[in-house]
Each structure stands twice: as C-alpha cells, then as structure tokens.
Design an enzyme around this catalytic site. Structure first.
Site, PDB file in Angstrom:
ATOM      1  N   HIS A  97       6.102 -51.787 -70.043  1.00  0.00           N
ATOM      2  CA  HIS A  97       6.892 -52.266 -71.191  1.00  0.00           C
ATOM      3  C   HIS A  97       8.280 -51.606 -71.193  1.00  0.00           C
ATOM      4  O   HIS A  97       8.724 -51.045 -72.194  1.00  0.00           O
ATOM      5  CB  HIS A  97       6.160 -51.999 -72.509  1.00  0.00           C
ATOM      6  CG  HIS A  97       4.822 -52.689 -72.599  1.00  0.00           C
ATOM      7  ND1 HIS A  97       4.716 -54.054 -72.767  1.00  0.00           N
ATOM      8  CD2 HIS A  97       3.562 -52.201 -72.551  1.00  0.00           C
ATOM      9  CE1 HIS A  97       3.427 -54.380 -72.817  1.00  0.00           C
ATOM     10  NE2 HIS A  97       2.720 -53.291 -72.677  1.00  0.00           N
TER      11      HIS A  97
ATOM     12  N   ARG B 151      -8.532 -45.122 -73.239  1.00  0.00           N
ATOM     13  CA  ARG B 151      -8.916 -45.937 -72.092  1.00  0.00           C
ATOM     14  C   ARG B 151      -8.722 -45.163 -70.785  1.00  0.00           C
ATOM     15  O   ARG B 151      -8.089 -44.116 -70.758  1.00  0.00           O
ATOM     16  CB  ARG B 151      -8.085 -47.225 -72.059  1.00  0.00           C
ATOM     17  CG  ARG B 151      -8.391 -48.200 -73.171  1.00  0.00           C
ATOM     18  CD  ARG B 151      -7.385 -49.356 -73.219  1.00  0.00           C
ATOM     19  NE  ARG B 151      -6.077 -48.922 -73.698  1.00  0.00           N
ATOM     20  CZ  ARG B 151      -5.033 -49.736 -73.846  1.00  0.00           C
ATOM     21  NH1 ARG B 151      -5.134 -51.020 -73.514  1.00  0.00           N
ATOM     22  NH2 ARG B 151      -3.888 -49.269 -74.308  1.00  0.00           N
TER      23      ARG B 151
ATOM     24  N   SER C 294      -4.315 -58.459 -74.939  1.00  0.00           N
ATOM     25  CA  SER C 294      -3.801 -59.274 -76.045  1.00  0.00           C
ATOM     26  C   SER C 294      -4.953 -59.829 -76.868  1.00  0.00           C
ATOM     27  O   SER C 294      -4.856 -59.949 -78.095  1.00  0.00           O
ATOM     28  CB  SER C 294      -2.942 -60.423 -75.502  1.00  0.00           C
ATOM     29  OG  SER C 294      -1.781 -59.926 -74.862  1.00  0.00           O
TER      30      SER C 294
ATOM     31  N   GLU D  49       2.073 -56.065 -67.258  1.00  0.00           N
ATOM     32  CA  GLU D  49       2.454 -57.108 -68.225  1.00  0.00           C
ATOM     33  C   GLU D  49       3.374 -58.179 -67.652  1.00  0.00           C
ATOM     34  O   GLU D  49       3.599 -59.209 -68.312  1.00  0.00           O
ATOM     35  CB  GLU D  49       3.102 -56.480 -69.465  1.00  0.00           C
ATOM     36  CG  GLU D  49       4.496 -55.913 -69.273  1.00  0.00           C
ATOM     37  CD  GLU D  49       4.497 -54.459 -68.784  1.00  0.00           C
ATOM     38  OE1 GLU D  49       5.583 -53.855 -68.779  1.00  0.00           O
ATOM     39  OE2 GLU D  49       3.416 -53.943 -68.397  1.00  0.00           O
TER      40      GLU D  49
ATOM     41  N   LYS E 185      -1.512 -46.918 -69.685  1.00  0.00           N
ATOM     42  CA  LYS E 185      -0.244 -46.935 -70.408  1.00  0.00           C
ATOM     43  C   LYS E 185       0.877 -46.329 -69.580  1.00  0.00           C
ATOM     44  O   LYS E 185       0.652 -45.650 -68.569  1.00  0.00           O
ATOM     45  CB  LYS E 185      -0.376 -46.177 -71.734  1.00  0.00           C
ATOM     46  CG  LYS E 185      -1.290 -46.874 -72.734  1.00  0.00           C
ATOM     47  CD  LYS E 185      -0.783 -48.264 -73.102  1.00  0.00           C
ATOM     48  CE  LYS E 185       0.487 -48.216 -73.945  1.00  0.00           C
ATOM     49  NZ  LYS E 185       0.957 -49.580 -74.299  1.00  0.00           N
TER      50      LYS E 185
ATOM     51  N   VAL F 231       0.831 -49.630 -84.344  1.00  0.00           N
ATOM     52  CA  VAL F 231       0.293 -48.733 -83.312  1.00  0.00           C
ATOM     53  C   VAL F 231       0.575 -49.330 -81.938  1.00  0.00           C
ATOM     54  O   VAL F 231       0.256 -50.495 -81.674  1.00  0.00           O
ATOM     55  CB  VAL F 231      -1.219 -48.518 -83.521  1.00  0.00           C
ATOM     56  CG1 VAL F 231      -1.814 -47.718 -82.363  1.00  0.00           C
ATOM     57  CG2 VAL F 231      -1.474 -47.808 -84.844  1.00  0.00           C
ATOM     58  N   ALA F 232       1.157 -48.517 -81.069  1.00  0.00           N
ATOM     59  CA  ALA F 232       1.639 -49.039 -79.788  1.00  0.00           C
ATOM     60  C   ALA F 232       0.539 -49.200 -78.738  1.00  0.00           C
ATOM     61  O   ALA F 232       0.785 -49.756 -77.674  1.00  0.00           O
ATOM     62  CB  ALA F 232       2.745 -48.134 -79.243  1.00  0.00           C
ATOM     63  N   ASN F 233      -0.654 -48.711 -79.031  1.00  0.00           N
ATOM     64  CA  ASN F 233      -1.763 -48.898 -78.082  1.00  0.00           C
ATOM     65  C   ASN F 233      -3.037 -49.244 -78.855  1.00  0.00           C
ATOM     66  O   ASN F 233      -4.043 -48.541 -78.788  1.00  0.00           O
ATOM     67  CB  ASN F 233      -1.962 -47.660 -77.206  1.00  0.00           C
ATOM     68  CG  ASN F 233      -2.304 -46.413 -78.008  1.00  0.00           C
ATOM     69  OD1 ASN F 233      -1.842 -46.230 -79.116  1.00  0.00           O
ATOM     70  ND2 ASN F 233      -3.121 -45.547 -77.434  1.00  0.00           N
TER      71      ASN F 233
ATOM     72  N   ASP G 197       4.959 -52.928 -78.466  1.00  0.00           N
ATOM     73  CA  ASP G 197       5.199 -52.442 -77.098  1.00  0.00           C
ATOM     74  C   ASP G 197       6.487 -52.990 -76.507  1.00  0.00           C
ATOM     75  O   ASP G 197       7.083 -52.377 -75.624  1.00  0.00           O
ATOM     76  CB  ASP G 197       4.035 -52.833 -76.182  1.00  0.00           C
ATOM     77  CG  ASP G 197       2.880 -51.846 -76.279  1.00  0.00           C
ATOM     78  OD1 ASP G 197       3.128 -50.670 -76.577  1.00  0.00           O
ATOM     79  OD2 ASP G 197       1.730 -52.250 -76.068  1.00  0.00           O
TER      80      ASP G 197
ATOM     81  N   VAL H 246       4.571 -62.259 -81.137  1.00  0.00           N
ATOM     82  CA  VAL H 246       5.503 -63.026 -80.304  1.00  0.00           C
ATOM     83  C   VAL H 246       5.850 -62.223 -79.050  1.00  0.00           C
ATOM     84  O   VAL H 246       6.170 -61.039 -79.123  1.00  0.00           O
ATOM     85  CB  VAL H 246       6.782 -63.363 -81.085  1.00  0.00           C
ATOM     86  CG1 VAL H 246       7.785 -64.075 -80.189  1.00  0.00           C
ATOM     87  CG2 VAL H 246       6.442 -64.233 -82.286  1.00  0.00           C
ATOM     88  N   LEU H 247       5.790 -62.874 -77.901  1.00  0.00           N
ATOM     89  CA  LEU H 247       6.070 -62.217 -76.629  1.00  0.00           C
ATOM     90  C   LEU H 247       7.079 -63.025 -75.831  1.00  0.00           C
ATOM     91  O   LEU H 247       6.952 -64.237 -75.693  1.00  0.00           O
ATOM     92  CB  LEU H 247       4.786 -62.066 -75.800  1.00  0.00           C
ATOM     93  CG  LEU H 247       4.959 -61.583 -74.354  1.00  0.00           C
ATOM     94  CD1 LEU H 247       5.322 -60.099 -74.342  1.00  0.00           C
ATOM     95  CD2 LEU H 247       3.715 -61.830 -73.531  1.00  0.00           C
TER      96      LEU H 247
ATOM     97  N   TYR I 182       0.644 -50.549 -67.390  1.00  0.00           N
ATOM     98  CA  TYR I 182       1.522 -51.187 -68.377  1.00  0.00           C
ATOM     99  C   TYR I 182       2.754 -50.300 -68.538  1.00  0.00           C
ATOM    100  O   TYR I 182       2.634 -49.108 -68.817  1.00  0.00           O
ATOM    101  CB  TYR I 182       0.831 -51.302 -69.740  1.00  0.00           C
ATOM    102  CG  TYR I 182      -0.269 -52.339 -69.817  1.00  0.00           C
ATOM    103  CD1 TYR I 182       0.012 -53.684 -69.627  1.00  0.00           C
ATOM    104  CD2 TYR I 182      -1.568 -51.963 -70.116  1.00  0.00           C
ATOM    105  CE1 TYR I 182      -0.986 -54.642 -69.703  1.00  0.00           C
ATOM    106  CE2 TYR I 182      -2.584 -52.917 -70.203  1.00  0.00           C
ATOM    107  CZ  TYR I 182      -2.291 -54.255 -69.992  1.00  0.00           C
ATOM    108  OH  TYR I 182      -3.287 -55.193 -70.075  1.00  0.00           O
TER     109      TYR I 182
END
Length: 366
Positions: free
Chosen positions: A96, A15, A134, A118, A75, A298-300, A270, A239-240, A94
């Site tokens: 995190h 991205r 998301s 975020e 990121k 995968v974190a992205n 993340d 879940v966030l 982002y």
C-alpha cells in the site's frame, strides 16, 4: 531459494505470511523455508507444525532477513524493519505504498524487489491477492460498526437489525466492489436497511440481481452521498483505486450534516482512506470522534481474525510464492502478467505509475 517468514510486528497484527501447508509445498520442491520462532502462534500454528512441514525455526527477525533471498509477509515493513531489508532481496507482501511516502522512500533506498499483493492483477481486472482480505474486512466492517453503534462507545445506541415495532438501522455503503458487497451481505443478513452506492453500473446491476430486497443500489454522486449521510446510522467506506490513493468521498464539512453517534468505518484506510477525516488506528485503540461522529479506521482489520485471514490469504498467495521460488522473480514476472503487475519498486526505481504519481516521484517502466 531461501524463503524467510518473520513475525509481523505491526500493532496487533496476528496473521502470518505462510501456513505449515505452504511450507510443505515449498520444501518438497527443495526450497528452504525459515520461520521466525512463534511467528504462527497467534494464527493457531505452532513451531512444531512448521518443523514437521520441513521448515527451520530461527529465533530473531534479524536472522530471518539475513538468511532469506525472499521475504514473505502479510503487512508492509515498519520502520524497525527498513534497515534489515537488503539489496536484491524479494519482499512479497501488502505494501500500500500510495498511503506512505516514508515507506516508499525507504524501499527505494533499500534497493530491494518489492512485489505488492494488492496490485497483482488478473486479465479481467480483478485483484486475486486482495480479494480474500477484502472479503474479511467487508464482513468485519459491519461487525465493528454494529458494536460501535452502541451507546457506551458513543454510538447512536441503535441495534442494527431493530426489533418488531422498532425500525432497523440504515447502513450506507460507498463502493460496490468486494468490500461493499460483503458488507451489504452481512448488514442485510442482520436486517438493516442498506443503501450501496457506486459509479459502476455493472456492479450495481450485480448487487440488484443478487442481494435481498433490503439492499438498494444507487448511482454514486456527491449529491446522493450528501442526501444519505443525513439519516444513515452506519457508513462504510469501501472504495478502491488500484495502487493509488482512495478518493475523499466524505469531506470534513459533511460531518455536521450527520446525526450525533453516527459511525463511519473506513476500510480504504490502507490506501489513504475515502473519508477526509480518516487517520489510521489500531485494534488497541480503534476509534476516535470528530464532531460527534465515531470513526473506525483500523489499518489491518483482518488481523483481528488471524486464523481465518491467514488461511484465506495463503490460499491465494502460495501459487505465486511457488512461481517466484521456482523461477526467480525476473523469469516469474516475465512469464506471468498478473504477477508482473505486482512489481512496485525494483532496485531503487518505482515501476508502478500510480505510486510515482502519488508523491511526484520518478517512474520507470519495467
């Protein structure tokens, strides 16, 4: 304001922080936008597109960080970028932070102004800059889960939607937020039997009222999670907790109750992940197996579909970028409560409580 957009150098992050359309909106307001050479290429945007929109192309990431008063990314900065970030420089991306003490301490040391996508929060509690990613990750979780259920990749060898005479897979989704709802929409559309768990009854009612009959909502508890994992084929963690580490809803000991080849996709990676056995992976090496259970974390995830993701992200970030550029970060955050909640670390001080609590560090109110 001078705004810099570097190439994302995190593994397989395709991205880019701004589209040519965004550049045009900023340059017509007399801001200067600097794009690193080929930064948009993997998202489908050429340097020529940016030049035509008014941007200046610079060859190196060092040049971008050196000239910019504000960095707009996708990121979090990785270690190679830490030393490039300057005191008072605004970094809008982002972050995190709660999942990385190393990153947190590096940004404290940089004395930059770190505004996290975020944690930008509207009055109704929604997270406008997190929602589109998301949505992408929730939908992708089912695509990836369906693929990794295939036997050559050590999954159970089950087709998500089944066929006539053969029952479909069972999908368990933890969390009925944006990720969970999008995952349920995709899984139900493919014909799977879907169970979605949450502790928020309002969210569960919404699911029951809007989803097809093959989506069943249920209150989340350890008892119910332990019950469902025994015969689930695909488990999605979505879940966030805003700005904080995700709760560990599936512990290591629970893996022994799952069938060999069960697939777990942790979209909450993340923020530390909601499975105890979660560790961040990359698109290059996305899975690992523990106790015969396939883990995908995968974190992205949205980086695999960069055109869709970049367009979706910049649709929502651009109005905030314009505010920051037009007004400066202090006035912009003083006059916009949503943006103010995006402030995480300012000039060496943690100003977002949950980040300080995650690492037992000092917190200061803005």
């Amino acid at each position: 304001m001078k705004i810099g957009v570097p190439i994302e150098i995190k593994n397989n992050e395709n991205r880019v922080g701004m589209t040519p359309s965004g550049v045009f909106e900023l340059t017509k307001r007399n801001h200067s936008v600097y794009i690193q050479k080929n930064a948009g290429y993997n998202s489908g945007f050429l340097d020529e597109d940016y030049i035509n929109a008014g941007a200046t192309i610079l060859d190196t990431i060092e040049e971008i960080y050196d000239v910019a008063e504000m960095i707009v990314k996708v990121k979090e900065p990785i270690e190679k970028e830490y030393s490039l970030i300057k005191e008072d420089q605004v970094v809008f991306t982002y972050f995190h932070f709660a999942s990385s003490e190393t990153l947190t301490r590096a940004m404290i040391d940089s004395k930059a102004v770190c505004i996290a996508y975020e944690t930008v929060e509207d009055e109704d509690g929604s997270l406008p800059l997190l929602i589109p990613m998301s949505e992408v990750a929730g939908r992708m979780s089912i695509q990836q889960g369906a693929k990794y259920l295939e036997k050559p990749i050590k999954g159970r060898g089950i087709l998500l939607g089944g066929i006539p005479g053969v029952p479909p897979a069972k999908v368990l989704i933890l969390g009925a937020g944006v990720v969970g709802v999008q995952a349920a929409r995709m899984a139900s559309g493919l014909g799977a039997n879907v169970f979605i768990l949450d502790i928020n009854m309002k969210a569960l009612r919404h699911v029951s009222e809007t989803m097809p009959n093959n989506v069943i909502s249920e209150f989340s508890s350890e008892y119910n999670i332990r019950k469902h994992i025994k015969d689930s084929d695909l488990i999605i963690g979505g879940v966030l907790i805003k700005g904080a580490k995700a709760p560990k809803l599936i512990t290591r000991d629970m893996l022994k109750d799952m069938r060999p080849g069960t697939v777990m996709v942790d979209v909450a990676v993340d923020q530390g992940g909601c499975f105890e056995t979660t560790k961040p992976t990359t698109h290059q090496d996305p899975t690992y197996i523990i106790d015969e259970v396939v883990h995908y974390s995968v974190a992205n995830m949205p980086g695999a579909v960069p055109y869709t993701s970049t367009m979706g992200l910049t649709n929502v970030t651009l109005p905030y970028v314009i505010k920051l550029a037009d007004m400066g970060w202090k006035k912009a955050t003083n006059t916009n409560k949503s943006l103010a909640k995006g402030l995480n670390i300012v000039n060496g001080k943690i100003v977002y409580k949950e980040i300080a609590e995650a690492f037992d560090l000092e917190y200061e109110m803005v």
